[in-house]
Design a protein around this motif. Structure first.
Motif, PDB file in Angstrom:
ATOM      1  N   LEU A 153       0.832  -1.209   0.000  1.00  0.00           N
ATOM      2  CA  LEU A 153       0.000   0.000   0.000  1.00  0.00           C
ATOM      3  C   LEU A 153       0.864   1.255   0.000  1.00  0.00           C
ATOM      4  N   ALA A 154       2.063   1.158   0.561  1.00  0.00           N
ATOM      5  CA  ALA A 154       2.962   2.309   0.619  1.00  0.00           C
ATOM      6  C   ALA A 154       3.212   2.927  -0.755  1.00  0.00           C
ATOM      7  N   GLU A 155       3.161   2.115  -1.809  1.00  0.00           N
ATOM      8  CA  GLU A 155       3.404   2.638  -3.148  1.00  0.00           C
ATOM      9  C   GLU A 155       2.357   3.687  -3.531  1.00  0.00           C
TER      10      GLU A 155
ATOM     11  N   ASP B 244       2.211   4.598  10.128  1.00  0.00           N
ATOM     12  CA  ASP B 244       3.347   3.683  10.044  1.00  0.00           C
ATOM     13  C   ASP B 244       2.898   2.260   9.748  1.00  0.00           C
ATOM     14  N   GLU B 245       1.691   1.886  10.182  1.00  0.00           N
ATOM     15  CA  GLU B 245       1.152   0.573   9.838  1.00  0.00           C
ATOM     16  C   GLU B 245       0.827   0.498   8.347  1.00  0.00           C
ATOM     17  N   ALA B 246       0.227   1.581   7.839  1.00  0.00           N
ATOM     18  CA  ALA B 246      -0.140   1.617   6.428  1.00  0.00           C
ATOM     19  C   ALA B 246       1.086   1.585   5.526  1.00  0.00           C
ATOM     20  N   LEU B 247       2.183   2.178   5.977  1.00  0.00           N
ATOM     21  CA  LEU B 247       3.401   2.238   5.173  1.00  0.00           C
ATOM     22  C   LEU B 247       4.287   1.005   5.338  1.00  0.00           C
ATOM     23  N   HIS B 248       3.942   0.134   6.257  1.00  0.00           N
ATOM     24  CA  HIS B 248       4.775  -1.057   6.464  1.00  0.00           C
ATOM     25  C   HIS B 248       4.741  -1.930   5.204  1.00  0.00           C
ATOM     26  N   PRO B 249       5.873  -2.468   4.783  1.00  0.00           N
ATOM     27  CA  PRO B 249       5.911  -3.261   3.542  1.00  0.00           C
ATOM     28  C   PRO B 249       4.945  -4.438   3.502  1.00  0.00           C
ATOM     29  N   LEU B 250       4.588  -5.012   4.664  1.00  0.00           N
ATOM     30  CA  LEU B 250       3.670  -6.147   4.676  1.00  0.00           C
ATOM     31  C   LEU B 250       2.233  -5.763   4.338  1.00  0.00           C
ATOM     32  N   THR B 251       1.867  -4.506   4.556  1.00  0.00           N
ATOM     33  CA  THR B 251       0.489  -4.074   4.283  1.00  0.00           C
ATOM     34  C   THR B 251       0.268  -4.060   2.780  1.00  0.00           C
ATOM     35  N   LEU B 252      -0.633  -4.912   2.341  1.00  0.00           N
ATOM     36  CA  LEU B 252      -0.787  -5.184   0.910  1.00  0.00           C
ATOM     37  C   LEU B 252      -2.067  -4.585   0.337  1.00  0.00           C
ATOM     38  N   LEU B 253      -1.949  -3.948  -0.816  1.00  0.00           N
ATOM     39  CA  LEU B 253      -3.099  -3.581  -1.624  1.00  0.00           C
ATOM     40  C   LEU B 253      -3.272  -4.716  -2.620  1.00  0.00           C
ATOM     41  N   ALA B 254      -4.290  -5.541  -2.426  1.00  0.00           N
ATOM     42  CA  ALA B 254      -4.432  -6.786  -3.176  1.00  0.00           C
ATOM     43  C   ALA B 254      -5.456  -6.666  -4.301  1.00  0.00           C
ATOM     44  N   PHE B 255      -5.087  -7.210  -5.455  1.00  0.00           N
ATOM     45  CA  PHE B 255      -5.944  -7.232  -6.638  1.00  0.00           C
ATOM     46  C   PHE B 255      -6.277  -8.659  -7.064  1.00  0.00           C
TER      47      PHE B 255
ATOM     48  N   ASN C  21     -14.517 -12.059  -2.380  1.00  0.00           N
ATOM     49  CA  ASN C  21     -13.278 -11.842  -1.634  1.00  0.00           C
ATOM     50  C   ASN C  21     -12.816 -10.390  -1.654  1.00  0.00           C
ATOM     51  N   GLY C  22     -13.657  -9.483  -2.195  1.00  0.00           N
ATOM     52  CA  GLY C  22     -13.336  -8.074  -2.096  1.00  0.00           C
ATOM     53  C   GLY C  22     -12.933  -7.388  -3.375  1.00  0.00           C
ATOM     54  N   ALA C  23     -13.347  -7.948  -4.522  1.00  0.00           N
ATOM     55  CA  ALA C  23     -13.009  -7.361  -5.817  1.00  0.00           C
ATOM     56  C   ALA C  23     -13.495  -5.908  -5.894  1.00  0.00           C
ATOM     57  N   PRO C  24     -12.804  -5.094  -6.675  1.00  0.00           N
ATOM     58  CA  PRO C  24     -11.605  -5.423  -7.444  1.00  0.00           C
ATOM     59  C   PRO C  24     -10.306  -5.195  -6.691  1.00  0.00           C
ATOM     60  N   LEU C  25     -10.362  -4.540  -5.530  1.00  0.00           N
ATOM     61  CA  LEU C  25      -9.157  -4.376  -4.720  1.00  0.00           C
ATOM     62  C   LEU C  25      -9.525  -4.275  -3.254  1.00  0.00           C
ATOM     63  N   ARG C  26      -8.639  -4.793  -2.422  1.00  0.00           N
ATOM     64  CA  ARG C  26      -8.876  -4.817  -0.989  1.00  0.00           C
ATOM     65  C   ARG C  26      -7.555  -4.655  -0.253  1.00  0.00           C
ATOM     66  N   LEU C  27      -7.657  -4.466   1.027  1.00  0.00           N
ATOM     67  CA  LEU C  27      -6.505  -4.366   1.900  1.00  0.00           C
ATOM     68  C   LEU C  27      -6.230  -5.740   2.509  1.00  0.00           C
ATOM     69  N   VAL C  28      -4.961  -6.061   2.740  1.00  0.00           N
ATOM     70  CA  VAL C  28      -4.593  -7.250   3.510  1.00  0.00           C
ATOM     71  C   VAL C  28      -3.521  -6.824   4.504  1.00  0.00           C
ATOM     72  N   VAL C  29      -3.867  -6.880   5.796  1.00  0.00           N
ATOM     73  CA  VAL C  29      -2.939  -6.514   6.870  1.00  0.00           C
ATOM     74  C   VAL C  29      -2.732  -7.781   7.698  1.00  0.00           C
ATOM     75  N   PRO C  30      -1.730  -8.582   7.387  1.00  0.00           N
ATOM     76  CA  PRO C  30      -1.679  -9.955   7.878  1.00  0.00           C
ATOM     77  C   PRO C  30      -1.468 -10.138   9.373  1.00  0.00           C
ATOM     78  N   TRP C  31      -0.971  -9.124  10.091  1.00  0.00           N
ATOM     79  CA  TRP C  31      -0.767  -9.302  11.524  1.00  0.00           C
ATOM     80  C   TRP C  31      -1.973  -8.859  12.342  1.00  0.00           C
ATOM     81  N   LYS C  32      -3.018  -8.390  11.684  1.00  0.00           N
ATOM     82  CA  LYS C  32      -4.233  -7.968  12.369  1.00  0.00           C
ATOM     83  C   LYS C  32      -5.389  -8.912  12.044  1.00  0.00           C
ATOM     84  N   TYR C  33      -6.418  -8.911  12.890  1.00  0.00           N
ATOM     85  CA  TYR C  33      -7.601  -9.709  12.596  1.00  0.00           C
ATOM     86  C   TYR C  33      -8.201  -9.264  11.271  1.00  0.00           C
TER      87      TYR C  33
END
Length: 318
Positions: free
Chosen positions: A150-152, A196-207, A218-230
């Protein structure tokens, strides 16, 4: 999945993990590179359109777990806009229109704007990342997501010094989402992260996932994936991203603040008020009678993200 809390526990699917041969064939598609996106990709949502990606650059951060079977990951979902039972989103999300689609990025930034789906797809090279996703209800999956950090996107709009948080708003259209009248939440669905959570490299903008564009459920066409959170922190079908100075009022925190705190980090030592979070069941593992596995701190990503919360009381800031 706004992978959510307390409604619609549903029935666990009794199936094995994806056969190695099948998943290997999907991985071959990823080797084509991010430039080989199908024409009119947005129009192909939910039809198994392929989405190319390169191997993840996040060395040491990805899990080695076997991926959840594709059929389980696409038929056992939390997406309340299409129903509160786990099986309802797969049946009902066909009404979601994903083309045309755009995302407004605004707020405390120098270059706000509206990005259409094709522009977002071209913003950064796609990567495949195998992430765990843990639901607050006590179940988990392992999914090969496709997207980029997401940082991109955030860096593209140039946040200013007042941008302390990022707020995400998802689509709320009664014509497409008949279950908006169910009263489960105050729509639209809103989530938030600290900057800082949003900019962390693990925070993914998924397509995409499993070498294909995201299915609608599953959240088309794009969703967030923050793997260390519920999982309910990972907003689906995003239409607006705002950079803000004050902490956003997330939908589930607003609905039940005592049960769903803003941070919602996976912490086995902090129980939900109505159930333990110390263990979990992995969807697809040996049916209903599978032995539960211990829940990992930060969902197994403590080495990567633990420093974000140094000095914080993780029981108070749950």
């Amino acid at each position: 999945m706004h992978f959510h809390p307390d409604r619609g526990h549903g029935r666990q699917l009794e199936s094995e993990v994806t056969p190695r041969s099948l998943y290997a064939s999907r991985r071959e598609l990823l080797a084509l590179g991010a430039a080989s996106l199908l024409p009119n990709l947005a129009q192909a949502q939910g039809q198994g359109a392929k989405l190319a990606a390169t191997k993840s650059s996040l060395a040491g951060a990805l899990v080695m777990d076997k991926p959840t079977r594709y059929e389980d990951a696409t038929r056992y979902n939390n997406f309340y806009e299409f129903g509160t039972d786990k099986s309802e989103p797969a049946r009902n999300a066909h009404t979601l229109k994903t083309s045309p689609w755009s995302v407004v990025v605004e707020g405390e930034c120098a270059k706000p704007g509206r990005f259409d789906l094709e522009a977002l797809l071209k913003l950064s090279p796609m990567e495949e990342r195998l992430y765990r996703l843990r639901c607050v209800e006590g179940w988990s999956m392992v999914i090969p997501w496709i997207g980029y950090s997401l940082a991109e996107l955030i860096k593209k709009v140039e946040p200013n010094s007042r941008a302390k948080f990022v707020e995400f708003t998802t689509l709320a259209d009664k014509a497409q989402m008949p279950e908006l009248s169910n009263g489960a939440l105050d729509w639209p669905y809103v989530e938030g992260l600290r900057m800082d959570e949003a900019l962390h490299p693990l925070t993914l903008l998924a397509f995409g996932m499993y070498g294909e564009v995201l299915p609608k459920q599953n959240g088309a066409p794009l969703r967030l994936v923050v793997p260390w959170k519920y999982g309910f922190k990972s907003a689906k079908s995003i239409v607006k991203i705002r950079l803000v100075e004050k902490q956003p009022n997330s939908s589930w925190t607003k609905a039940a603040q005592r049960e769903y705190g803003f941070y919602s980090n996976v912490n086995p030592q902090v129980d939900h008020p109505r159930w333990s979070q110390a263990s979990e069941r992995r969807i697809g593992e040996d049916g209903l009678f599978a032995k539960k596995r211990p829940t990992l701190m930060f969902n197994g990503y403590e080495a990567q993200v633990g420093q974000l919360y140094a000095g914080m009381d993780l029981r108070k800031n749950y």
